[in-house]
Motif scaffolding. Sequence first.
Motif, PDB file in Angstrom:
ATOM      1  N   VAL A  94     -16.002  -0.360 -93.818  1.00 49.64           N
ATOM      2  CA  VAL A  94     -15.897  -1.235 -94.996  1.00 49.64           C
ATOM      3  C   VAL A  94     -14.564  -1.987 -95.018  1.00 49.64           C
ATOM      4  O   VAL A  94     -14.519  -3.201 -95.282  1.00 49.64           O
ATOM      5  N   ALA A  95     -13.472  -1.277 -94.706  1.00 48.69           N
ATOM      6  CA  ALA A  95     -12.152  -1.921 -94.789  1.00 48.69           C
ATOM      7  C   ALA A  95     -11.994  -3.010 -93.722  1.00 48.69           C
ATOM      8  O   ALA A  95     -11.578  -4.135 -94.049  1.00 48.69           O
ATOM      9  N   PRO A  96     -12.305  -2.732 -92.426  1.00 51.66           N
ATOM     10  CA  PRO A  96     -12.211  -3.830 -91.460  1.00 51.66           C
ATOM     11  C   PRO A  96     -13.123  -5.007 -91.815  1.00 51.66           C
ATOM     12  O   PRO A  96     -12.731  -6.172 -91.669  1.00 51.66           O
ATOM     13  N   PHE A  97     -14.332  -4.708 -92.317  1.00 46.92           N
ATOM     14  CA  PHE A  97     -15.248  -5.790 -92.718  1.00 46.92           C
ATOM     15  C   PHE A  97     -14.618  -6.623 -93.838  1.00 46.92           C
ATOM     16  O   PHE A  97     -14.646  -7.858 -93.809  1.00 46.92           O
ATOM     17  N   ALA A  98     -14.018  -5.944 -94.816  1.00 48.96           N
ATOM     18  CA  ALA A  98     -13.415  -6.657 -95.953  1.00 48.96           C
ATOM     19  C   ALA A  98     -12.262  -7.551 -95.490  1.00 48.96           C
ATOM     20  O   ALA A  98     -12.077  -8.667 -95.996  1.00 48.96           O
ATOM     21  N   ILE A  99     -11.499  -7.076 -94.494  1.00 48.21           N
ATOM     22  CA  ILE A  99     -10.393  -7.902 -93.980  1.00 48.21           C
ATOM     23  C   ILE A  99     -10.961  -9.082 -93.180  1.00 48.21           C
ATOM     24  O   ILE A  99     -10.537 -10.231 -93.354  1.00 48.21           O
ATOM     25  N   GLU A 100     -11.962  -8.805 -92.349  1.00 49.29           N
ATOM     26  CA  GLU A 100     -12.560  -9.887 -91.542  1.00 49.29           C
ATOM     27  C   GLU A 100     -13.173 -10.974 -92.435  1.00 49.29           C
ATOM     28  O   GLU A 100     -13.171 -12.149 -92.095  1.00 49.29           O
ATOM     29  N   ARG A 101     -13.720 -10.583 -93.590  1.00 51.99           N
ATOM     30  CA  ARG A 101     -14.351 -11.549 -94.500  1.00 51.99           C
ATOM     31  C   ARG A 101     -13.350 -12.113 -95.521  1.00 51.99           C
ATOM     32  O   ARG A 101     -13.744 -12.751 -96.489  1.00 51.99           O
ATOM     33  N   GLY A 109       0.744  -4.888 -88.860  1.00 52.40           N
ATOM     34  CA  GLY A 109       0.729  -3.485 -88.413  1.00 52.40           C
ATOM     35  C   GLY A 109      -0.453  -2.716 -88.943  1.00 52.40           C
ATOM     36  O   GLY A 109      -1.375  -2.393 -88.212  1.00 52.40           O
ATOM     37  N   GLU A 110      -0.417  -2.423 -90.239  1.00 51.14           N
ATOM     38  CA  GLU A 110      -1.494  -1.613 -90.831  1.00 51.14           C
ATOM     39  C   GLU A 110      -1.800  -2.126 -92.237  1.00 51.14           C
ATOM     40  O   GLU A 110      -0.887  -2.503 -92.964  1.00 51.14           O
ATOM     41  N   THR A 111      -3.068  -2.154 -92.587  1.00 48.43           N
ATOM     42  CA  THR A 111      -3.447  -2.655 -93.908  1.00 48.43           C
ATOM     43  C   THR A 111      -4.220  -1.581 -94.667  1.00 48.43           C
ATOM     44  O   THR A 111      -5.307  -1.177 -94.247  1.00 48.43           O
ATOM     45  N   PRO A 112      -3.659  -1.092 -95.795  1.00 46.15           N
ATOM     46  CA  PRO A 112      -4.426  -0.134 -96.599  1.00 46.15           C
ATOM     47  C   PRO A 112      -5.414  -0.876 -97.491  1.00 46.15           C
ATOM     48  O   PRO A 112      -5.070  -1.900 -98.091  1.00 46.15           O
ATOM     49  N   ASN A 132      -0.428  -8.197 -85.724  1.00 47.19           N
ATOM     50  CA  ASN A 132      -0.494  -9.669 -85.883  1.00 47.19           C
ATOM     51  C   ASN A 132      -1.423 -10.090 -87.023  1.00 47.19           C
ATOM     52  O   ASN A 132      -2.056 -11.147 -86.973  1.00 47.19           O
ATOM     53  N   LYS A 133      -1.569  -9.237 -88.025  1.00 46.87           N
ATOM     54  CA  LYS A 133      -2.401  -9.526 -89.204  1.00 46.87           C
ATOM     55  C   LYS A 133      -3.870  -9.771 -88.858  1.00 46.87           C
ATOM     56  O   LYS A 133      -4.554 -10.536 -89.538  1.00 46.87           O
ATOM     57  N   ARG A 134      -4.331  -9.166 -87.777  1.00 45.28           N
ATOM     58  CA  ARG A 134      -5.759  -9.257 -87.434  1.00 45.28           C
ATOM     59  C   ARG A 134      -6.276  -7.849 -87.154  1.00 45.28           C
ATOM     60  O   ARG A 134      -5.552  -7.013 -86.594  1.00 45.28           O
ATOM     61  N   VAL A 135      -7.527  -7.599 -87.519  1.00 45.43           N
ATOM     62  CA  VAL A 135      -8.100  -6.269 -87.274  1.00 45.43           C
ATOM     63  C   VAL A 135      -8.220  -6.041 -85.777  1.00 45.43           C
ATOM     64  O   VAL A 135      -8.667  -6.922 -85.045  1.00 45.43           O
ATOM     65  N   THR A 136      -7.805  -4.857 -85.329  1.00 45.93           N
ATOM     66  CA  THR A 136      -8.125  -4.480 -83.959  1.00 45.93           C
ATOM     67  C   THR A 136      -9.024  -3.243 -83.989  1.00 45.93           C
ATOM     68  O   THR A 136      -8.827  -2.350 -84.815  1.00 45.93           O
ATOM     69  N   TYR A 137     -10.011  -3.258 -83.113  1.00 46.89           N
ATOM     70  CA  TYR A 137     -10.908  -2.105 -83.012  1.00 46.89           C
ATOM     71  C   TYR A 137     -10.525  -1.235 -81.817  1.00 46.89           C
ATOM     72  O   TYR A 137     -11.080  -0.164 -81.630  1.00 46.89           O
ATOM     73  N   SER A 138      -9.588  -1.728 -80.993  1.00 45.71           N
ATOM     74  CA  SER A 138      -9.196  -0.985 -79.787  1.00 45.71           C
ATOM     75  C   SER A 138      -8.065  -0.025 -80.095  1.00 45.71           C
ATOM     76  O   SER A 138      -7.155  -0.370 -80.856  1.00 45.71           O
ATOM     77  N   GLY A 139      -8.129   1.128 -79.469  1.00 43.89           N
ATOM     78  CA  GLY A 139      -7.061   2.101 -79.685  1.00 43.89           C
ATOM     79  C   GLY A 139      -7.393   3.378 -78.957  1.00 43.89           C
ATOM     80  O   GLY A 139      -8.356   3.429 -78.181  1.00 43.89           O
ATOM     81  N   ASP A 140      -6.587   4.407 -79.212  1.00 50.34           N
ATOM     82  CA  ASP A 140      -6.798   5.633 -78.444  1.00 50.34           C
ATOM     83  C   ASP A 140      -7.308   6.795 -79.291  1.00 50.34           C
ATOM     84  O   ASP A 140      -7.222   7.947 -78.895  1.00 50.34           O
TER      85      ASP A 140
END
Length: 350
Positions: A94-101, A109-112, A132-140
């Motif tokens: 939900v949170a990444p979707f809300a940021i993308e929209r 860095g991080e968005t609560p 860079n103020k964009r959602v990233t889905y990549s990580g470890d």
Amino acid sequence: MWMRGGTSKGGYFLASDLPADPAERDLLLLSIMGSPDPRQIDGMGGGDPLTSKVAIVAPSRRPGIDVEYLFLQVFVEEGRVSDAQNCGNLLAGVAPFAIERALVTAQIGETPVRIFMQNTSQVAIARVKTPNKRVTYSGDARIDGVPGTSAAIAVTFEDTEGSSCGAVFPTGQPIDTINGIELTMIDNGMPCVLMRAIDLGLTGTEAPSTLETNATLRARLEAIRRIAGARMTLGDVARKTVPKVTIISPPQNGGAITTRTFIPHTCHKAIGVLGAVSVATACLTKGTVAEALAEFDATDLMTLSIEHPSGEMTIMGRTENGQLVDIEVLRTARKLMDGAVFASSKNVAT
Ligand code: NQM
């Protein structure tokens, strides 16, 4: 947008893109998913309750809240849609979707994102990686039940007690007996009925497919679930997806407890997020069926590993007087597709 959220998958919609009338909306969603059909062959659903889910997201007018989240379970084999339960897995997207929209402005860095969960009127805070103020889905970050790694999304729950039943122990006691089986009826985010595997003639380590094909067991569990549902103030649960039924046994792999969860008619390949929070709470509470089976170190900052068929889910929490408070769960999510979905006109109200 189609996303994997935790160990579930589904469609994420802006509320403004869907019909306001719930009946019309539900017909559209059934058509989009391809229900009713065990294979959902004419739609986006995957023929499994865990891949036939919808998140509806809208900006919030509530003070201190960024977005509203309504979870809908689209039934696979029935032409029905239910808002009677929450979903902590789809919540992860939900949170990444809300940021993308652009419902929420990303920070460096991080968005609560503060989310009001409409199904249970409770709040969750999800922290999304936004370099860079964009959602990233990549990580470890790795969660069991999902191959590979992704960006971590830490989800904190503020007030899950009695989410649907009004009290953590809706019957007022940590243990009851139904049809001769001792059980714990609990709701700390998800209404669940916990039973010991040994009392059902099981080891608790059976594969989900073995449990699902045991018709005698399923009939027995469903009979108990219906009585438990009424006692948990949920009324007639014959057509509801709550309460869930969790079969518990001692840990096998160094965790706190082993689980097999019916949701409620198919056996989960892992465990629901809020279901796991409720199981963890039962492990910590004196007198429940889980307490004596559970193995963990009691400290003020608790980490409880809830074992499930495809690994484990770690519930982290602070305890106050033996109760889990400030619960945090690590999830991941991934954007799979963003575009237009086509509904079949025969199933949609005109
Ligand atoms: O308990 C499945 C899931 C869920 C719900 C279910 C969930 C939760 O794994 O919070 O996430 O119990 O129907 O997505």
